[in-house]
Scaffold this active site. Sequence first.
Site, short mmCIF file in Angstrom:
data_model
loop_
_atom_site.label_atom_id
_atom_site.label_comp_id
_atom_site.label_asym_id
_atom_site.label_seq_id
_atom_site.Cartn_x
_atom_site.Cartn_y
_atom_site.Cartn_z
CE1 TYR A 70 -4.29 -1.18 -0.43
CE2 TYR A 70 -3.29 -3.06 0.70
CZ TYR A 70 -4.31 -2.52 -0.07
OH TYR A 70 -5.35 -3.31 -0.51
CB VAL A 106 -8.93 3.07 -3.09
CG1 VAL A 106 -9.95 1.95 -2.90
CG2 VAL A 106 -7.65 2.52 -3.75
CG HIS A 122 -14.15 -1.23 -3.65
ND1 HIS A 122 -13.84 -1.73 -4.90
CD2 HIS A 122 -15.31 -1.83 -3.30
CE1 HIS A 122 -14.77 -2.58 -5.29
NE2 HIS A 122 -15.69 -2.66 -4.34
CB CYS A 130 -7.75 1.95 14.77
SG CYS A 130 -7.34 0.88 16.17
CB CYS A 133 -10.77 1.96 18.67
SG CYS A 133 -9.80 3.21 17.82
CB SER A 192 -12.84 -5.98 -15.28
OG SER A 192 -12.78 -6.04 -13.88
#
Length: 248
Positions: A70, A106, A122, A130, A133, A192
């Site tokens: 990421y 995203v 998404h 987190c 929490c 797609s």
Amino acid sequence: MNAETVFSAELISRLRNARSVTVLTGAGVSAESGVPTFRGPDGLWKKFRPEELATFEAFQRNPTLVWEWYQYRRSIIRDIQPNPGHFALAELEAMVPDFALITQNVDGLHRRAGSRNVFELHGNIMRNRCTQCGVTVADVEVTQESGLPRCECGGLFRPDVVWFGEMLPQAVWEQAVAATSRAEVFLTIGTSAVVYPAASLPMEAKAHGAYVVEINFEPTPLSAVVHEAIRGKSGEILPQLITRLKEG
Ligand code: BJW
Ligand code: ZN
């Protein structure tokens, strides 16, 4: 020189007269900005297996690997810009009384291009959540030295995106379904159309009477069932569509 797209009189007339237009976008819309798509010859999944990176189990198994992936993608997204396809969709929003842009992406590029009524199915790769929490925060530090990012509560942060097997954010999904149901014209662009439940929206729109048009480089499972399939790059076709709509 881009090839000139000839739009059907039906599409132009429907778009000019529509009160409600809804658009679903996928990774193809960001491809011309330099964001890799997921599937296809240059797709991210050619190099990385989805089940090793895009599931919560993968994150639990190897959070460092998932975080590295990421961070790599964030570094690409930080440096790139929206393309003419994103800007054209922001222009379309200004021309239609009731416009919704549902995106599977995203990368946040639609908002950066000026789109306002955006539903991110998404999640958003720049946000963190987190795992304990549930608090969301914009910035966390992930470096070799700092290690994995942790919340004040002690929980591990994860990117605030939706992985396989996870539910979509409920309120966002409900608004996307509502916008789909009331659309008179529905455009499905650069996806797609294989990942559910997003892939169900174009058919949902058709069932509610919308005129459904696909814009994609290649055929998809939807191509045979939409009213029109336009082949080509969204960054070229969408600006031409806006120009055509503005003509007298
Ligand atoms: C251009 C272009 C240019 C290129 N111009 N075009 C069996 C049947 C049905 C469903 C399932 C099933 N088994 C499991 C499921 C559910 C699963 C699913 O759908 N799986 C299928 C793959 C089989 N779905 C889920 O798990 C979802 N949740 C869910 O269903 O919850 C209920 C549930 C809970 C518990 C258990 C079971 C169900 C969640 C899905 C989350 C998807 N997440 C990802 C990763 C996001 C985070 C990240 O970015 O890392 O979302 S996967 C990835 O695919 C990403 C994308 O948003 C998504 C869609 O991809 P997209 O955008 O369509 O990109 P591509 O690359 O596939 O296509 C690009 C297209 O653009 C191509 O067509 C090109 O031709 C085109 N193109 N350049 C125009 N310039
Ligand atoms: Zn926490």
